[in-house]
Motif scaffolding. Structure first.
Motif, PDB file in Angstrom:
ATOM      1  N   SER A 177       0.667  -1.249   0.132  1.00 35.81           N
ATOM      2  CA  SER A 177       0.241   0.077  -0.251  1.00 35.81           C
ATOM      3  C   SER A 177       0.996   1.305   0.171  1.00 35.81           C
TER       4      SER A 177
ATOM      5  N   TYR B 231      -9.005  -5.326  -8.902  1.00 37.56           N
ATOM      6  CA  TYR B 231      -8.500  -5.179  -8.245  1.00 37.56           C
ATOM      7  C   TYR B 231      -8.888  -5.774  -6.728  1.00 37.56           C
TER       8      TYR B 231
ATOM      9  N   ARG C  79      -2.586   4.058  -7.089  1.00 41.65           N
ATOM     10  CA  ARG C  79      -4.085   2.997  -7.137  1.00 41.65           C
ATOM     11  C   ARG C  79      -4.596   3.497  -7.668  1.00 41.65           C
TER      12      ARG C  79
ATOM     13  N   THR D  77      -5.024 -10.168   3.300  1.00 42.58           N
ATOM     14  CA  THR D  77      -3.521 -10.803   3.826  1.00 42.58           C
ATOM     15  C   THR D  77      -3.058 -12.356   3.528  1.00 42.58           C
TER      16      THR D  77
ATOM     17  N   PRO E 123      -1.168  -6.521  -0.062  1.00 44.04           N
ATOM     18  CA  PRO E 123      -2.348  -6.655   0.192  1.00 44.04           C
ATOM     19  C   PRO E 123      -3.246  -5.798  -1.292  1.00 44.04           C
ATOM     20  N   GLU E 124      -2.147  -5.107  -1.944  1.00 46.30           N
ATOM     21  CA  GLU E 124      -3.421  -4.900  -3.158  1.00 46.30           C
ATOM     22  C   GLU E 124      -3.616  -6.001  -4.057  1.00 46.30           C
TER      23      GLU E 124
ATOM     24  N   THR F 196      -8.514  -6.874  -2.074  1.00 41.74           N
ATOM     25  CA  THR F 196      -7.314  -6.642  -1.444  1.00 41.74           C
ATOM     26  C   THR F 196      -7.432  -7.820  -0.287  1.00 41.74           C
TER      27      THR F 196
END
Length: 300
Positions: free
Chosen positions: A30, A84, A39, A88, A98-99, A86
């Motif tokens: 990030s 896209y 982003r 973890t 994470p992205e 997110t």
């Protein structure tokens, strides 16, 4: 026309590079997207857009255009298959990144000169290198098409020689898939002029044979797609399509069997009946997991 985004992967990140390609995922810290203000570029990528990954190039701290004649150790053209999101869950060993987006590898080439990708694409990769690998977006796929042209035609591949009969949503993506099919086909044929079909056993000129994935390309991992254990010679006289549609399958004993789906039409059932009981060429333990996938996911 799909968009294209360019990401530079430095030499020390080779391990993460391989993991991302094998898992069909690409991710960013990030903090890197924040610093680069990138982003929105990542979020704007849609299914069918291209993500071009350039690996191991020269010093990027040069004037704009300074990479036009540079050489990249590796270039991988991928297509976005998941937009896209997110996450973890553990993928890479050193960070979460994470992205993320989901990707499908279409083409990999070594020692790529700047002239093959074009000045615009090379400049985008140079900019990405100076932005910690943030994506640099281009509004079309002109440079990707240029790269496909620079690779040249892939001889010996029929015009309809697409590995996967479903899921390809762009003609340009199909060009890369055909090239992959050509490479696998050459390995399978080994220069032969005739080869037996794995399912019916008929020995046919190679123009009547397809290098068919047992586990569909769309469901296979990058590694599985290139494994010769997942490739069989299937003839265009009916066997390739009967297997593709799940009308026949290969048992764990290595013989051809009819699925219940083949009973829907009398003449179809008759065609399938001719294949039942044939011993499959080159059947063995290394291929069984792929045939098992086909039995469970396509034939049933």
């Amino acid at each position: 026309m799909p968009k294209s985004a360019y990401v530079y992967v430095p030499t020390p990140s080779r391990g993460n590079f391989e993991i991302g390609l094998d898992r069909g995922l690409w991710g960013w810290r990030s903090s890197a997207l924040d610093r680069a203000g990138a982003r929105q570029e990542v979020r704007s990528l849609e299914e069918g857009d291209f993500l071009v990954l350039g690996h191991s190039g020269p010093n990027s701290r040069v004037a704009p255009g300074g990479w036009s004649d540079a050489t990249l150790q590796r270039v991988v053209v991928t297509r976005v298959i998941q937009t896209y999101f997110t996450g973890t869950d553990p993928v890479w060993p050193d960070d979460d990144y994470p992205e993320r987006i989901g990707i499908d590898v279409l083409e990999e080439e070594q020692e790529v000169r700047g002239a093959a990708l074009g000045a615009d694409a090379m400049e985008a990769l140079r900019m990405s290198a100076n932005k910690q690998g943030a994506a640099v977006l281009r509004p079309d796929a002109a440079s990707v098409a240029r790269f496909a042209d620079a690779l040249g035609p892939d001889s010996g591949v029929p015009d309809d020689g697409i590995v996967d009969h479903k899921g390809d949503d762009s003609a340009l993506a199909q060009v890369f898939v055909r090239r992959e099919q050509g490479k696998l086909r050459r390995k399978l044929l080994g220069g032969a002029r005739e080869i037996p079909c794995a399912l019916c056993g008929r020995v046919l000129p190679v123009r009547f044979i397809r290098a068919a994935h047992i586990k569909r390309r769309s469901a296979a991992s990058r590694k599985e797609r290139l494994m010769m254990a997942n490739i069989m010679p299937a003839c265009l006289l009916g066997c390739d399509e009967l297997f593709e549609q799940g009308m026949v399958f290969v048992t764990d004993g290595g013989t051809v069997a009819a699925s219940s789906r083949a009973k829907d039409a009398r003449d179809l059932a008759a065609a399938v009946k001719l294949l039942e009981g044939h011993r499959v060429a080159d059947y063995g333990p290394d291929r069984e997991s792929f045939y098992a996938w086909h039995r469970s996911n396509i034939a049933e």
